[in-house]
Design a protein around this motif. Structure first.
Motif, PDB file in Angstrom:
ATOM      1  N   PHE A   1       0.872  -1.178   0.000  1.00  0.00           N
ATOM      2  CA  PHE A   1       0.000   0.000   0.000  1.00  0.00           C
ATOM      3  C   PHE A   1       0.907   1.225   0.000  1.00  0.00           C
ATOM      4  CE2 PHE A   1      -3.070   3.029   1.933  1.00  0.00           C
ATOM      5  CZ  PHE A   1      -4.073   2.876   0.997  1.00  0.00           C
ATOM      6  N   VAL A   2       0.871   2.018  -1.065  1.00  0.00           N
ATOM      7  CA  VAL A   2       1.848   3.085  -1.265  1.00  0.00           C
ATOM      8  C   VAL A   2       1.134   4.389  -1.608  1.00  0.00           C
ATOM      9  CG1 VAL A   2       3.671   1.501  -1.996  1.00  0.00           C
ATOM     10  CG2 VAL A   2       2.080   2.436  -3.701  1.00  0.00           C
ATOM     11  N   THR A   3       1.893   5.478  -1.582  1.00  0.00           N
ATOM     12  CA  THR A   3       1.329   6.786  -1.899  1.00  0.00           C
ATOM     13  C   THR A   3       2.424   7.713  -2.396  1.00  0.00           C
ATOM     14  OG1 THR A   3       0.116   8.696  -1.030  1.00  0.00           O
ATOM     15  CG2 THR A   3       1.644   7.620   0.470  1.00  0.00           C
ATOM     16  N   ALA A   4       2.040   8.685  -3.208  1.00  0.00           N
ATOM     17  CA  ALA A   4       2.923   9.777  -3.602  1.00  0.00           C
ATOM     18  C   ALA A   4       2.549  11.047  -2.855  1.00  0.00           C
ATOM     19  CB  ALA A   4       2.841  10.009  -5.114  1.00  0.00           C
ATOM     20  N   LEU A   5       1.729  10.892  -1.811  1.00  0.00           N
ATOM     21  CA  LEU A   5       1.265  12.018  -0.997  1.00  0.00           C
ATOM     22  C   LEU A   5       0.597  13.064  -1.893  1.00  0.00           C
ATOM     23  CD1 LEU A   5       4.235  12.236   1.515  1.00  0.00           C
ATOM     24  CD2 LEU A   5       1.987  11.240   1.877  1.00  0.00           C
ATOM     25  N   LEU A   6       0.985  14.333  -1.763  1.00  0.00           N
ATOM     26  CA  LEU A   6       0.323  15.392  -2.523  1.00  0.00           C
ATOM     27  C   LEU A   6       1.103  15.773  -3.773  1.00  0.00           C
ATOM     28  CD1 LEU A   6      -0.742  17.693   0.456  1.00  0.00           C
ATOM     29  CD2 LEU A   6      -2.129  16.009  -0.754  1.00  0.00           C
TER      30      LEU A   6
ATOM     31  N   ASP B   1       2.050  14.165 -11.070  1.00  0.00           N
ATOM     32  CA  ASP B   1       2.165  12.985 -11.927  1.00  0.00           C
ATOM     33  C   ASP B   1       3.597  12.475 -12.031  1.00  0.00           C
ATOM     34  OD1 ASP B   1      -0.525  13.147 -12.324  1.00  0.00           O
ATOM     35  OD2 ASP B   1      -0.393  14.158 -14.266  1.00  0.00           O
ATOM     36  N   ASP B   2       4.573  13.396 -12.011  1.00  0.00           N
ATOM     37  CA  ASP B   2       5.973  12.958 -12.108  1.00  0.00           C
ATOM     38  C   ASP B   2       6.338  12.072 -10.927  1.00  0.00           C
ATOM     39  OD1 ASP B   2       6.235  14.372 -14.439  1.00  0.00           O
ATOM     40  OD2 ASP B   2       7.161  16.127 -13.493  1.00  0.00           O
ATOM     41  N   ALA B   3       5.867  12.445  -9.736  1.00  0.00           N
ATOM     42  CA  ALA B   3       6.167  11.652  -8.543  1.00  0.00           C
ATOM     43  C   ALA B   3       5.495  10.289  -8.622  1.00  0.00           C
ATOM     44  CB  ALA B   3       5.719  12.395  -7.282  1.00  0.00           C
ATOM     45  N   ILE B   4       4.291  10.244  -9.193  1.00  0.00           N
ATOM     46  CA  ILE B   4       3.605   8.955  -9.352  1.00  0.00           C
ATOM     47  C   ILE B   4       4.390   8.052 -10.303  1.00  0.00           C
ATOM     48  CG2 ILE B   4       1.493   7.843 -10.157  1.00  0.00           C
ATOM     49  CD1 ILE B   4      -0.032  10.333  -9.282  1.00  0.00           C
TER      50      ILE B   4
ATOM     51  N   GLU C   1       7.630   8.180 -10.824  1.00  0.00           N
ATOM     52  CA  GLU C   1       8.836   7.745 -10.106  1.00  0.00           C
ATOM     53  C   GLU C   1       8.504   6.639  -9.109  1.00  0.00           C
ATOM     54  OE1 GLU C   1      10.319  11.264  -8.339  1.00  0.00           O
ATOM     55  OE2 GLU C   1      10.902  12.214 -10.250  1.00  0.00           O
ATOM     56  N   LEU C   2       7.351   6.758  -8.462  1.00  0.00           N
ATOM     57  CA  LEU C   2       6.937   5.714  -7.532  1.00  0.00           C
ATOM     58  C   LEU C   2       6.751   4.387  -8.262  1.00  0.00           C
ATOM     59  CD1 LEU C   2       5.934   4.728  -4.764  1.00  0.00           C
ATOM     60  CD2 LEU C   2       3.664   5.602  -5.363  1.00  0.00           C
ATOM     61  N   ARG C   3       6.149   4.440  -9.430  1.00  0.00           N
ATOM     62  CA  ARG C   3       5.969   3.222 -10.226  1.00  0.00           C
ATOM     63  C   ARG C   3       7.321   2.587 -10.567  1.00  0.00           C
ATOM     64  NH1 ARG C   3       2.523  -0.730 -12.829  1.00  0.00           N
ATOM     65  NH2 ARG C   3       4.154  -1.914 -13.880  1.00  0.00           N
ATOM     66  N   GLN C   4       8.298   3.400 -10.921  1.00  0.00           N
ATOM     67  CA  GLN C   4       9.619   2.872 -11.240  1.00  0.00           C
ATOM     68  C   GLN C   4      10.266   2.224 -10.023  1.00  0.00           C
ATOM     69  OE1 GLN C   4      11.858   6.125 -12.900  1.00  0.00           O
ATOM     70  NE2 GLN C   4      10.503   6.355 -14.675  1.00  0.00           N
ATOM     71  N   ARG C   5      10.105   2.843  -8.849  1.00  0.00           N
ATOM     72  CA  ARG C   5      10.677   2.257  -7.635  1.00  0.00           C
ATOM     73  C   ARG C   5      10.023   0.921  -7.308  1.00  0.00           C
ATOM     74  NH1 ARG C   5      10.247   7.616  -5.715  1.00  0.00           N
ATOM     75  NH2 ARG C   5       8.534   7.040  -4.308  1.00  0.00           N
ATOM     76  N   LEU C   6       8.698   0.847  -7.494  1.00  0.00           N
ATOM     77  CA  LEU C   6       8.009  -0.414  -7.221  1.00  0.00           C
ATOM     78  C   LEU C   6       8.432  -1.503  -8.208  1.00  0.00           C
ATOM     79  CD1 LEU C   6       4.387   0.841  -6.427  1.00  0.00           C
ATOM     80  CD2 LEU C   6       6.133   0.078  -4.813  1.00  0.00           C
ATOM     81  N   ASP C   7       8.617  -1.128  -9.469  1.00  0.00           N
ATOM     82  CA  ASP C   7       9.119  -2.095 -10.453  1.00  0.00           C
ATOM     83  C   ASP C   7      10.476  -2.640 -10.023  1.00  0.00           C
ATOM     84  OD1 ASP C   7       7.155  -2.401 -12.466  1.00  0.00           O
ATOM     85  OD2 ASP C   7       7.652  -0.434 -13.305  1.00  0.00           O
ATOM     86  N   LYS C   8      11.340  -1.756  -9.524  1.00  0.00           N
ATOM     87  CA  LYS C   8      12.670  -2.186  -9.094  1.00  0.00           C
ATOM     88  C   LYS C   8      12.588  -3.089  -7.861  1.00  0.00           C
ATOM     89  CE  LYS C   8      17.301  -0.451  -8.092  1.00  0.00           C
ATOM     90  NZ  LYS C   8      17.554  -1.420  -7.032  1.00  0.00           N
ATOM     91  N   VAL C   9      11.723  -2.710  -6.906  1.00  0.00           N
ATOM     92  CA  VAL C   9      11.562  -3.535  -5.704  1.00  0.00           C
ATOM     93  C   VAL C   9      11.107  -4.938  -6.084  1.00  0.00           C
ATOM     94  CG1 VAL C   9      10.138  -3.867  -3.644  1.00  0.00           C
ATOM     95  CG2 VAL C   9      11.165  -1.633  -4.101  1.00  0.00           C
TER      96      VAL C   9
END
Length: 268
Positions: free
Chosen positions: A102-107, A110-113, A115-123
């Motif tokens: 369960f993750v979030t980019a807070l406030l 779209d760029d942060a979202i 980046e979050l997707r890329q981090r999750l792909d790497k994890v």
């Protein structure tokens, strides 16, 4: 948890997180620097408690003598666990052990979202999984829905200062958030000095703290006016009624009730 899963007919889904705000740890008398280690020990215990009738644990922070759990979960082997964190190490453990994320980019935008997707792909990839195929994850996005632009603007004017009312020590809040997201220790990040030097408003601009608190005070006053108006309208609507309204209405109500003919008892 066994009770909740039972009364919900096997629909419990359990979310867990380490916490990241200083006051949360102060209330329990523990150090925020130990949050990651304590969290991992709880994550050791929970699956055992949900799947075993007798549980024992001997950790650095948590110690549990052999204990029996009478009320068992309906779901087999156990209810789904949702791991909420920004720390790739914590998320990686969740992926390895088959838990949901369960993750979030807070406030952020779209760029942060992205980046979050890329981090999750790497994890997922670092732990031998495919994010889309093997991992279930939820995404928290803050939003406010209204058909009125004026209402949305008024909400935004109050939301920012109100968010700072909940945590007076913004530097510790920022550092705690970094601990949660990066799994680091105090003093190990380049942004510690910036966080400590940031004004209390947390907006990064000189004078912004004052504007923030002025807006907060305005919002509080607006709320107070709203409550007063609501109370006045209630009094006006209820005036003349039996239980509320003007003084003496209760006595009049009792007299009217006493004068009202009562139904007679039916013959046996």
């Amino acid at each position: 948890m066994g009770f909740v899963d039972t009364v919900s007919d096997g629909r419990l889904e359990l979310g867990i997180g380490s916490g990241y705000q200083q006051f949360e740890f102060e209330r329990f008398g523990v150090k925020i620097e130990d949050s990651g280690a304590i969290y991992n020990e709880f994550l050791d215990i929970l699956p055992k408690g949900l799947t075993q009738k007798i549980v024992a644990y001997d950790g650095e922070h948590l110690k549990l003598p052999p204990s029996s759990i009478a009320v068992r979960c309906l779901q087999d082997p156990m209810p789904p666990l949702w791991i909420t964190s920004g720390n790739p190490v914590t998320l990686g453990r969740g992926v390895r052990e088959g838990h949901n994320l369960f993750v979030t980019a807070l406030l952020k935008g779209d760029d942060a979202i992205g980046e979050l997707r890329q981090r999750l792909d790497k994890v997922a990839g670092d732990n031998g999984k495919d994010l889309d195929r093997d991992v279930k994850f939820g995404f928290l996005r803050c939003a406010y829905a209204s058909d009125s632009k004026a209402e949305i603007d008024a909400y935004l004017d109050c939301a920012l200062p109100a968010s700072h009312l909940r945590e007076p020590e913004v530097p510790s809040f920022a550092v705690g958030r970094r601990l949660h997201d990066q799994g680091g220790a105090l003093g190990d990040g380049p942004d510690d000095g910036a966080a400590a030097a940031e004004p209390a408003g947390g907006l990064g601009q000189r004078g912004s703290s004052t504007r923030c608190w002025r807006r907060s005070a305005s919002c509080v006053r607006s709320t107070s006016r709203c409550r007063r108006s609501w109370a006045t309208s209630i009094r006006r609507r209820c005036s003349g009624r039996s239980s509320f309204g003007a003084r003496g209405s209760s006595r009049r109500s009792r007299r009217n009730w006493a004068a009202t003919p009562k139904p007679r008892a039916l013959p046996a």
